[in-house]
Write an enzyme that holds these catalytic residues in place. Structure first.
Site, PDB file in Angstrom:
ATOM      1  N   HIS A 123      24.469  85.551  13.151  1.00  0.00           N
ATOM      2  CA  HIS A 123      23.326  85.698  14.056  1.00  0.00           C
ATOM      3  C   HIS A 123      22.694  87.069  13.919  1.00  0.00           C
ATOM      4  O   HIS A 123      22.171  87.625  14.877  1.00  0.00           O
ATOM      5  CB  HIS A 123      23.770  85.478  15.509  1.00  0.00           C
ATOM      6  CG  HIS A 123      24.340  84.123  15.766  1.00  0.00           C
ATOM      7  ND1 HIS A 123      25.639  83.794  15.446  1.00  0.00           N
ATOM      8  CD2 HIS A 123      23.779  82.991  16.283  1.00  0.00           C
ATOM      9  CE1 HIS A 123      25.866  82.532  15.779  1.00  0.00           C
ATOM     10  NE2 HIS A 123      24.751  82.014  16.277  1.00  0.00           N
TER      11      HIS A 123
ATOM     12  N   GLU B  23      18.176  71.746   9.979  1.00  0.00           N
ATOM     13  CA  GLU B  23      17.054  72.597   9.592  1.00  0.00           C
ATOM     14  C   GLU B  23      16.239  72.012   8.450  1.00  0.00           C
ATOM     15  O   GLU B  23      15.007  72.141   8.418  1.00  0.00           O
ATOM     16  CB  GLU B  23      17.552  74.001   9.222  1.00  0.00           C
ATOM     17  CG  GLU B  23      17.970  74.849  10.409  1.00  0.00           C
ATOM     18  CD  GLU B  23      19.356  74.486  10.943  1.00  0.00           C
ATOM     19  OE1 GLU B  23      20.084  73.722  10.271  1.00  0.00           O
ATOM     20  OE2 GLU B  23      19.706  74.953  12.040  1.00  0.00           O
TER      21      GLU B  23
ATOM     22  N   ILE C 164      18.394  79.320   8.337  1.00  0.00           N
ATOM     23  CA  ILE C 164      17.246  78.819   7.580  1.00  0.00           C
ATOM     24  C   ILE C 164      17.682  78.276   6.214  1.00  0.00           C
ATOM     25  O   ILE C 164      16.953  77.540   5.570  1.00  0.00           O
ATOM     26  CB  ILE C 164      16.179  79.932   7.422  1.00  0.00           C
ATOM     27  CG1 ILE C 164      14.777  79.323   7.245  1.00  0.00           C
ATOM     28  CG2 ILE C 164      16.510  80.871   6.268  1.00  0.00           C
ATOM     29  CD1 ILE C 164      13.654  80.326   7.420  1.00  0.00           C
TER      30      ILE C 164
END
Lengths: 327, 432
Positions: free
Chosen positions: A129, A60, A87
């Protein structure tokens, strides 16, 4: 005008923008051949080719770092972070670099970058998630954070984000992808970033919220209407910058405010919204500002009853609204 | 259908309440919000309004009984189903055909909310602003919110109903007067709202406790409705001081309580009340109630504020009995252990202001009693005794009296009798 899901609205906007502006590129984990884990980018690589819809490594920081470089050098990158939970490796790039380059370069360089990331829980995604990460980024000057709550807004906000000359985080709720449907015009249109939207007019109290919670609040409001409680719903749409004017207007109108988000309570957007109202609309308040948010526990649990306990639901919104209406 | 009234929660940490007095009996009709009973909690009397209009069908808890919060205390039969649609209460429309259990529970809890009056007198910023703009006095508005709170919508509705009022009063800077004429009283007292406090950033706001509210309300009512007159005499209590000095150690050893000047003062007051019975009376508009019993209230300072426990039948007690009764009451007052019986039924009040070190005070009458007397500090002073200057122990006795009932002559007789009794004490006086 077609009826689309929230997910289709995003996909069609990406397609429209890729067609409109050949500087735009998409990349991220599995966005190309597979069309994304949620199929948001399905078919885009076939139409626009491997050079514009690119499968990236699982890294990422590199995704965002290279996107910043591409943006500074004239492209319009729209990278996807597969889940907002992932992120965090890119935070240094986003906060330290993307958010600051315009300031650091005295306005000479901008970073026209849109980072898309699915977020939120209630889909049995468990710890890694399900997270809501918007408040972390809303704290950072130099970033814009938008979260659409309807398919219509999803399209207009994404087009605005892609057109914006500065970095925008575009968070999409996973549970909204296929559950929310609505009419979406075929032609391109822009919803200005920083403009909230009154999704429902009411008099007894105001629910200020965003994202998936907009539709939950609407369901709660329908229940409450039968009980004689008239609810106004303000969809923030942008949580940075906040639409201060709209927030104060609805607070002054009803005098009772319930701020709702799925993100954890402490340090969430609800605190900022509450502070704005307390600072600027005190003499219009008829009740303490109320917040309904995810609990301050480290993560969304996997166990279905616990996940349900964590999630803000239409029932919980209705219950809190009743309490506030009765005050 | 019958509405069950439950013991309300009259304070945050309060868990039970005592039925002080039923203001309505079985068979009486009652208006919504009309006072139904007096409840005593945490040493405070509070009137509980009726949540509905109807007829009191059954009293479930007798006066003097203490029950926990939420216990059913009476039933009110509600006539018909004609809901008072003119009220601003947010009533649930009957459209909720089949509410689920939770909704039903919530809906039902809106009714007893009227009983829980913690928010009475507390107004939100919106209510204050609108009250100022419209000239509506929120105290006159029936609150439809939780705990009987006056909501923003209540003010807006009131302003709609009395547009002339908002017109008349917006122009004036004076606080609004209360035209509430619910009682058939010939002249309702005029309520003038007090001056508004100036709150600056550095100031702190301390919430008004229940005890404080009761004190404020009673003091204001007394000062506004009772024409206070005042006089003072001084008494030479050199003999009393010597008597106490002689007895106190032995008394403490034998009786287990300290011997103060208070029981002597109480004794003197009892004698004086017997001599001048009009002081032991109550004003009753078109009659004067001459009280037979002599029950003396003693003002006592506690952490929570002033309270006045009552020594019942003080005329039947000697110095020892008065000493024990007064110390017991003061001690229990400070521990918060007083019963309702300890606080009611007073016919006259004695305030031992000397304990605070004052030599002159102007006490407020504990209405409906007609007078209150203070015993100031005993101080040694040079006085003239038989054309000589002597050092004597002197005390001032101050009396506030209700001039509707008592004239200066009787007031003078009374304090004269107290003085005479106190001055008659010598080291040889028996305290039994």
């Amino acid at each position: 005008m077609a009826v689309m899901t929230y997910l289709e609205a995003i996909r069609e906007t990406l397609r429209q923008e890729l067609r409109r502006d050949d500087r735009m590129i998409i990349y991220g984990e599995d966005v190309g051949v597979r069309g994304g884990v949620f199929r948001v980018t399905e078919g885009l690589q076939a139409e626009f080719g491997e050079d514009r819809v690119i499968d990236s490594p699982l890294a990422e920081a590199a995704i965002v770092g290279t996107a910043i470089g591409a943006a500074i050098n004239g492209l319009r990158p729209v990278p996807e972070i597969e889940f907002a939970d992932f992120i965090f490796p890119a935070i240094n790039q986003i906060v330290q670099e993307a958010a600051r380059i315009r300031y650091r370069s005295n306005g000479d360089f901008g970073v026209p970058l849109v980072i898309r990331a699915p977020f939120g829980g209630g889909v049995h995604g468990a710890l890694y998630h399900s997270q809501s990460v918007e408040a972390l980024f809303a704290h950072v000057p130099g970033l814009k954070v938008v979260i659409p709550g309807t398919p219509y807004d999803a399209k207009g906000l994404l087009a605005s984000a892609i057109q914006d000359e500065d970095p925008v985080l575009y968070f999409e709720h996973k549970a909204a992808y296929r559950s929310l449907k609505g009419e979406v015009p075929d032609e391109r249109y822009l919803i200005p970033i920083g403009k909230a939207d009154v999704k429902r007019q009411g008099n007894d109290l105001s629910i200020i919220t965003y994202g998936l919670m907009v539709s939950y609040a609407q369901r709660a409001a329908e229940t409450l209407e039968k009980e004689g409680i008239s609810v106004e719903i303000l969809d923030l749409r942008s949580i940075r910058p906040l639409d201060v004017e709209a927030i104060l207007e609805t607070a002054k109108k009803t005098g009772k405010v319930l701020v709702v988000h799925e993100d954890n309570l402490t340090g969430g957007i609800g605190g900022e919204v509450s502070a704005l109202i307390a600072e600027h609309a005190l003499f219009y308040l008829d009740a303490p500002i109320m917040r309904l948010a995810g609990p301050d526990v480290p993560a969304m649990p996997y166990s279905p009853p616990l996940e349900h306990a964590f999630m803000v639901t239409p029932d919980k919104i209705a219950e809190a609204s009743r309490k506030l209406a009765k005050f | 259908m019958a509405e069950t009234v439950r013991m309300p929660q009259l304070g945050e940490s309060v868990t039970e309440g005592t039925i002080g007095q039923w203001l309505k009996k079985a068979g009486d009709t009652v208006e919504k919000y009309e006072s139904l009973l007096e409840v005593l909690t945490d040493k405070v009397n509070a009137e509980v309004p009726s949540p509905v209009a109807g007829t009191v069908s059954k009293i479930l808890v007798e006066e003097g009984t203490t029950v926990t919060i939420g216990t059913p205390i009476c039933e009110i039969a509600v006539e018909g189903e004609d809901a008072p649609s003119d009220t601003t209460e947010a009533s649930l429309p009957p459209a909720v055909a089949a509410p689920d259990a939770r909704t039903a529970a919530t809906a039902s809890s809106t009714q007893p909310a009227a009983l829980d009056n913690v928010h009475r007198g507390r107004y939100s910023p919106a209510v204050r602003r609108l009250a100022q703009e419209t000239g509506i006095d929120p105290q006159e508005v029936q609150g439809s919110g939780a705990g009987g709170r006056v909501t923003r919508n209540d003010i807006l509705a009131a302003a709609e109903h009395h547009p002339e009022k908002s017109e008349v009063l917006t122009g004036t800077s004076e606080g609004s007067s209360s035209p509430t004429i619910q009682e058939t009283a010939p002249s309702a007292p005029v309520t003038i709202s007090g001056a508004v406090a100036v709150v600056e950033d550095v100031d702190t706001l301390v919430p008004v406790t229940n005890v404080r509210k009761v004190i404020a309300e009673r003091m204001m009512r007394s000062k506004q409705t009772v024409p206070h007159a005042w006089l003072m005499v001084e008494a030479d209590v050199t003999g009393l001081v010597a008597l106490r000095e002689r007895l106190k150690d032995e008394f403490k050893a034998r009786e287990g309580v300290s011997l103060t000047y208070v029981p002597f003062m109480l004794r003197a007051v009892v004698e004086a009340l017997r001599a001048v019975p009009i002081i032991n009376a109550q004003w009753n508009r078109d009659s004067i109630v001459m009280k037979k019993r002599i029950n003396i209230g003693m003002a006592a300072a506690t952490d929570r504020g002033l309270i006045v426990p009552v020594i019942k039948d003080a005329d039947q007690k000697n110095i020892v009995g008065l000493a024990k009764a007064s110390q017991d009451l003061v001690q229990r007052a400070r521990m918060g252990r007083l019963t309702m019986d300890d606080l009611t039924g007073g016919t006259f009040t004695v305030d031992n202001t000397g304990a605070v070190g004052t030599v002159l005070t102007y006490p407020i009458i504990n209405a409906p009693e007609v007078a209150i007397v203070t015993m100031e500090s005993i101080v040694k002073r040079p006085v003239v005794v038989g054309d000589m200057i002597a050092i004597r122990s002197m005390v001032n006795i101050c009396l506030s009296f209700d001039h509707r009932v008592v004239d200066g002559a009787e007031a003078g007789q009374f304090v004269g009798a107290v003085k005479k009794h106190l001055e008659s004490l010598t080291t040889q006086t028996s305290i039994y």
